[in-house]
Design a protein around this motif. Structure first.
Motif, PDB file in Angstrom:
ATOM      1  N   GLU A 251       0.824  -1.211   0.000  1.00  5.27           N
ATOM      2  CA  GLU A 251       0.000   0.000   0.000  1.00  5.27           C
ATOM      3  C   GLU A 251       0.856   1.258   0.000  1.00  5.27           C
ATOM      4  O   GLU A 251       1.910   1.299   0.641  1.00  5.27           O
ATOM      5  CB  GLU A 251      -0.932   0.031   1.222  1.00  5.27           C
ATOM      6  CG  GLU A 251      -2.094  -0.935   1.143  1.00  5.27           C
ATOM      7  CD  GLU A 251      -1.689  -2.358   1.468  1.00  5.27           C
ATOM      8  OE1 GLU A 251      -2.415  -3.278   1.050  1.00  5.27           O
ATOM      9  OE2 GLU A 251      -0.656  -2.559   2.126  1.00  5.27           O
ATOM     10  N   GLU A 254      -1.124   6.857   1.122  1.00  6.03           N
ATOM     11  CA  GLU A 254      -2.535   7.231   1.008  1.00  6.03           C
ATOM     12  C   GLU A 254      -3.444   6.046   1.324  1.00  6.03           C
ATOM     13  O   GLU A 254      -4.437   6.183   2.050  1.00  6.03           O
ATOM     14  CB  GLU A 254      -2.829   7.756  -0.399  1.00  6.03           C
ATOM     15  CG  GLU A 254      -4.289   8.122  -0.621  1.00  6.03           C
ATOM     16  CD  GLU A 254      -4.594   8.474  -2.064  1.00  6.03           C
ATOM     17  OE1 GLU A 254      -5.741   8.864  -2.342  1.00  6.03           O
ATOM     18  OE2 GLU A 254      -3.684   8.344  -2.920  1.00  6.03           O
ATOM     19  N   LYS A 255      -3.106   4.891   0.776  1.00  3.11           N
ATOM     20  CA  LYS A 255      -3.942   3.712   1.024  1.00  3.11           C
ATOM     21  C   LYS A 255      -3.824   3.231   2.466  1.00  3.11           C
ATOM     22  O   LYS A 255      -4.796   2.734   3.038  1.00  3.11           O
ATOM     23  CB  LYS A 255      -3.571   2.591   0.049  1.00  3.11           C
ATOM     24  CG  LYS A 255      -4.026   2.861  -1.377  1.00  3.11           C
ATOM     25  CD  LYS A 255      -3.764   1.674  -2.277  1.00  3.11           C
ATOM     26  CE  LYS A 255      -4.298   1.926  -3.676  1.00  3.11           C
ATOM     27  NZ  LYS A 255      -4.052   0.763  -4.575  1.00  3.11           N
ATOM     28  N   ARG A 257      -3.420   5.159   5.054  1.00  4.57           N
ATOM     29  CA  ARG A 257      -4.273   6.057   5.847  1.00  4.57           C
ATOM     30  C   ARG A 257      -5.752   5.751   5.628  1.00  4.57           C
ATOM     31  O   ARG A 257      -6.578   6.003   6.506  1.00  4.57           O
ATOM     32  CB  ARG A 257      -3.956   7.507   5.502  1.00  4.57           C
ATOM     33  CG  ARG A 257      -2.576   7.957   5.995  1.00  4.57           C
ATOM     34  CD  ARG A 257      -2.391   9.456   5.898  1.00  4.57           C
ATOM     35  NE  ARG A 257      -1.128   9.861   6.517  1.00  4.57           N
ATOM     36  CZ  ARG A 257      -0.003  10.081   5.836  1.00  4.57           C
ATOM     37  NH1 ARG A 257      -0.007   9.951   4.519  1.00  4.57           N
ATOM     38  NH2 ARG A 257       1.102  10.440   6.466  1.00  4.57           N
ATOM     39  N   ARG A 258      -6.075   5.184   4.474  1.00  2.43           N
ATOM     40  CA  ARG A 258      -7.452   4.829   4.186  1.00  2.43           C
ATOM     41  C   ARG A 258      -7.945   3.684   5.087  1.00  2.43           C
ATOM     42  O   ARG A 258      -9.140   3.501   5.279  1.00  2.43           O
ATOM     43  CB  ARG A 258      -7.586   4.433   2.718  1.00  2.43           C
ATOM     44  CG  ARG A 258      -8.953   4.745   2.101  1.00  2.43           C
ATOM     45  CD  ARG A 258      -8.938   4.429   0.618  1.00  2.43           C
ATOM     46  NE  ARG A 258      -8.047   5.319  -0.103  1.00  2.43           N
ATOM     47  CZ  ARG A 258      -7.550   5.051  -1.315  1.00  2.43           C
ATOM     48  NH1 ARG A 258      -7.835   3.911  -1.914  1.00  2.43           N
ATOM     49  NH2 ARG A 258      -6.770   5.919  -1.922  1.00  2.43           N
ATOM     50  N   LYS A 261      -9.663   5.185   7.911  1.00  2.00           N
ATOM     51  CA  LYS A 261     -10.894   5.843   7.490  1.00  2.00           C
ATOM     52  C   LYS A 261     -12.090   4.902   7.599  1.00  2.00           C
ATOM     53  O   LYS A 261     -13.190   5.327   7.975  1.00  2.00           O
ATOM     54  CB  LYS A 261     -10.745   6.355   6.060  1.00  2.00           C
ATOM     55  CG  LYS A 261     -11.936   7.150   5.522  1.00  2.00           C
ATOM     56  CD  LYS A 261     -11.599   7.726   4.157  1.00  2.00           C
ATOM     57  CE  LYS A 261     -12.760   8.546   3.608  1.00  2.00           C
ATOM     58  NZ  LYS A 261     -13.889   7.685   3.195  1.00  2.00           N
ATOM     59  N   ARG A 262     -11.893   3.611   7.294  1.00  2.00           N
ATOM     60  CA  ARG A 262     -12.984   2.645   7.395  1.00  2.00           C
ATOM     61  C   ARG A 262     -13.500   2.551   8.838  1.00  2.00           C
ATOM     62  O   ARG A 262     -14.700   2.487   9.082  1.00  2.00           O
ATOM     63  CB  ARG A 262     -12.526   1.268   6.918  1.00  2.00           C
ATOM     64  CG  ARG A 262     -12.667   1.058   5.421  1.00  2.00           C
ATOM     65  CD  ARG A 262     -14.137   0.907   5.072  1.00  2.00           C
ATOM     66  NE  ARG A 262     -14.342   0.703   3.646  1.00  2.00           N
ATOM     67  CZ  ARG A 262     -14.821   1.608   2.814  1.00  2.00           C
ATOM     68  NH1 ARG A 262     -15.105   2.814   3.260  1.00  2.00           N
ATOM     69  NH2 ARG A 262     -15.010   1.330   1.538  1.00  2.00           N
ATOM     70  N   THR A 273     -17.305   5.542   1.633  1.00  3.68           N
ATOM     71  CA  THR A 273     -17.012   5.726   0.219  1.00  3.68           C
ATOM     72  C   THR A 273     -16.585   4.407  -0.392  1.00  3.68           C
ATOM     73  O   THR A 273     -15.667   3.750   0.107  1.00  3.68           O
ATOM     74  CB  THR A 273     -15.887   6.763   0.021  1.00  3.68           C
ATOM     75  OG1 THR A 273     -16.283   7.997   0.635  1.00  3.68           O
ATOM     76  CG2 THR A 273     -15.599   6.992  -1.448  1.00  3.68           C
ATOM     77  N   PRO A 275     -14.692   1.815  -2.665  1.00  9.40           N
ATOM     78  CA  PRO A 275     -13.388   1.837  -3.337  1.00  9.40           C
ATOM     79  C   PRO A 275     -13.559   1.662  -4.842  1.00  9.40           C
ATOM     80  O   PRO A 275     -14.617   1.255  -5.322  1.00  9.40           O
ATOM     81  CB  PRO A 275     -12.667   0.626  -2.729  1.00  9.40           C
ATOM     82  CG  PRO A 275     -13.769  -0.308  -2.343  1.00  9.40           C
ATOM     83  CD  PRO A 275     -14.923   0.559  -1.935  1.00  9.40           C
TER      84      PRO A 275
END
Length: 347
Positions: A251, A254-255, A257-258, A261-262, A273, A275
């Motif tokens: 990853e 950015e990924k 840190r995503r 977010k989940r 959001t 993917p």
């Protein structure tokens, strides 16, 4: 599996008459055994009382369909695929077709089946939950980490060039252990590691129905744990720059840190959001009984029990599903933790 920049069907996989008719299927995800030999806290597959296996005869009936669909990769999953009693015949079948074989495994049976695996699969992905104490606690199997390590070594001795990677499901019991998990993967001599957040909302992984709030809380994160995960990801990005830049960690920052977010979406009850994904157009999940799913999380759309894979993929119900699937706005897609964005490798 190469990432796409935007959601779109892979070129050449559909007829011009219908963009939702599948004429090529790059990836087949194949559930070959329903049971598992771990008791992971984030999964209910191990609670199955029955044990079913995909029959070689069923595969033979699909030989011409697999050729016609130009299947290029089969991902053996389950349950635990290494529990299959006739695994050698399964592997020989796909090797006879020249199909790339990826094995998803807990690693507990790698030592026992090392000779077969080393000679017959093209790459392995092992489930790694953290350094040994964390991994063993999550797997709820004594010395699961050590057993997996022994199996990896056994395969390596027989086939040093065989790629073996790790996949880590991030959840309550390991959310502060990402850096230690990367170190554990290095210590095991693996080629790479990837991370994904735990799925707590779907009916996948042998859940009769989605988990209630109490069960979700056993795996998901509370507010303090969410902030701890955010700190851990920041530290991972800062301290493991070499692993990220060289692709050992698959990853991007950015990924990574995503991932957090989940968990934040669940805590704040905000609209998740979806993917980027084109899985239903370039892959399918085939269950042991012939049931077809567009992915692990969507409901079945067809069955190959009495027809070919190509016909089942393009059954009226399957075509209608793809034609009406609005990925950005579908609740299942919005909550997805494991998307596929595939484009064929040029040439």
């Amino acid at each position: 599996m190469s990432p796409l920049i935007e959601i779109q069907p892979a070129p050449g996989t559909h007829s011009e008459a219908s963009p939702h008719r599948i004429t090529e299927l790059p990836i087949l995800l194949l559930n070959i055994h329903t049971r598992c030999n771990c008791r992971c806290v984030m999964c209910d597959i191990w609670q199955r009382e029955d044990a079913q296996e995909l029959s070689v005869a069923m595969l033979e009936r699909q030989r011409e369909s697999l050729i016609a669909l130009n299947v290029r990769q089969v991902v053996l999953t389950g349950g635990e695929p290494l529990l299959h009693r006739d695994l050698a015949a399964i592997l020989e079948f796909f090797r006879s077709l020249g199909i790339h074989i990826t094995l998803l495994t807990t690693g507990l049976l790698l030592a026992k089946r090392a000779e077969l695996v080393a000679a017959s699969v093209d790459d392995i992905i092992v489930s790694l939950d953290g350094p040994a104490p964390v991994h063993n606690a999550i797997r709820r199997i004594p010395r699961a980490f050590e057993t997996m390590a022994h199996g990896i070594d056994a395969v390596r001795r027989l086939n040093p060039a065989l790629p073996i990677a790790a996949r880590t499901t991030v959840q309550k019991q390991n959310h502060t252990q990402l850096r230690a998990t990367v170190d554990a993967a290095r210590g095991l001599g693996l080629e790479s590691i990837s991370f994904l957040p735990a799925d707590v909302s779907s009916s996948a992984f042998h859940r009769d129905q989605p988990w209630d709030a109490e069960r979700q809380a056993d795996v998901s994160l509370n507010t303090d744990e969410f902030h701890a995960l955010t700190d851990e990801i920041d530290a991972l990005i800062a301290q493991k720059t070499h692993e990220i830049s060289t692709g050992f960690i698959l990853e991007s920052p950015e990924k990574l840190r995503r991932l957090a977010k989940r968990f934040r979406e669940r805590l704040e009850n905000t609209q998740p959001t979806a993917p980027k994904c084109n899985a239903p157009w370039v892959s399918t999940v085939l269950e042991v009984d012939g049931t077809l799913r567009p992915c692990f999380f969507h409901a079945p759309v067809a069955s190959t029990a009495h027809t070919t894979l190509a016909q089942a993929l393009n059954s009226p119900h399957a075509l209608n599903f793809r034609a009406n699937l609005d990925i950005p706005n579908h609740p299942t897609c919005q909550r997805c933790v494991c998307s596929l964005n595939y484009a064929p490798i040029p040439g």
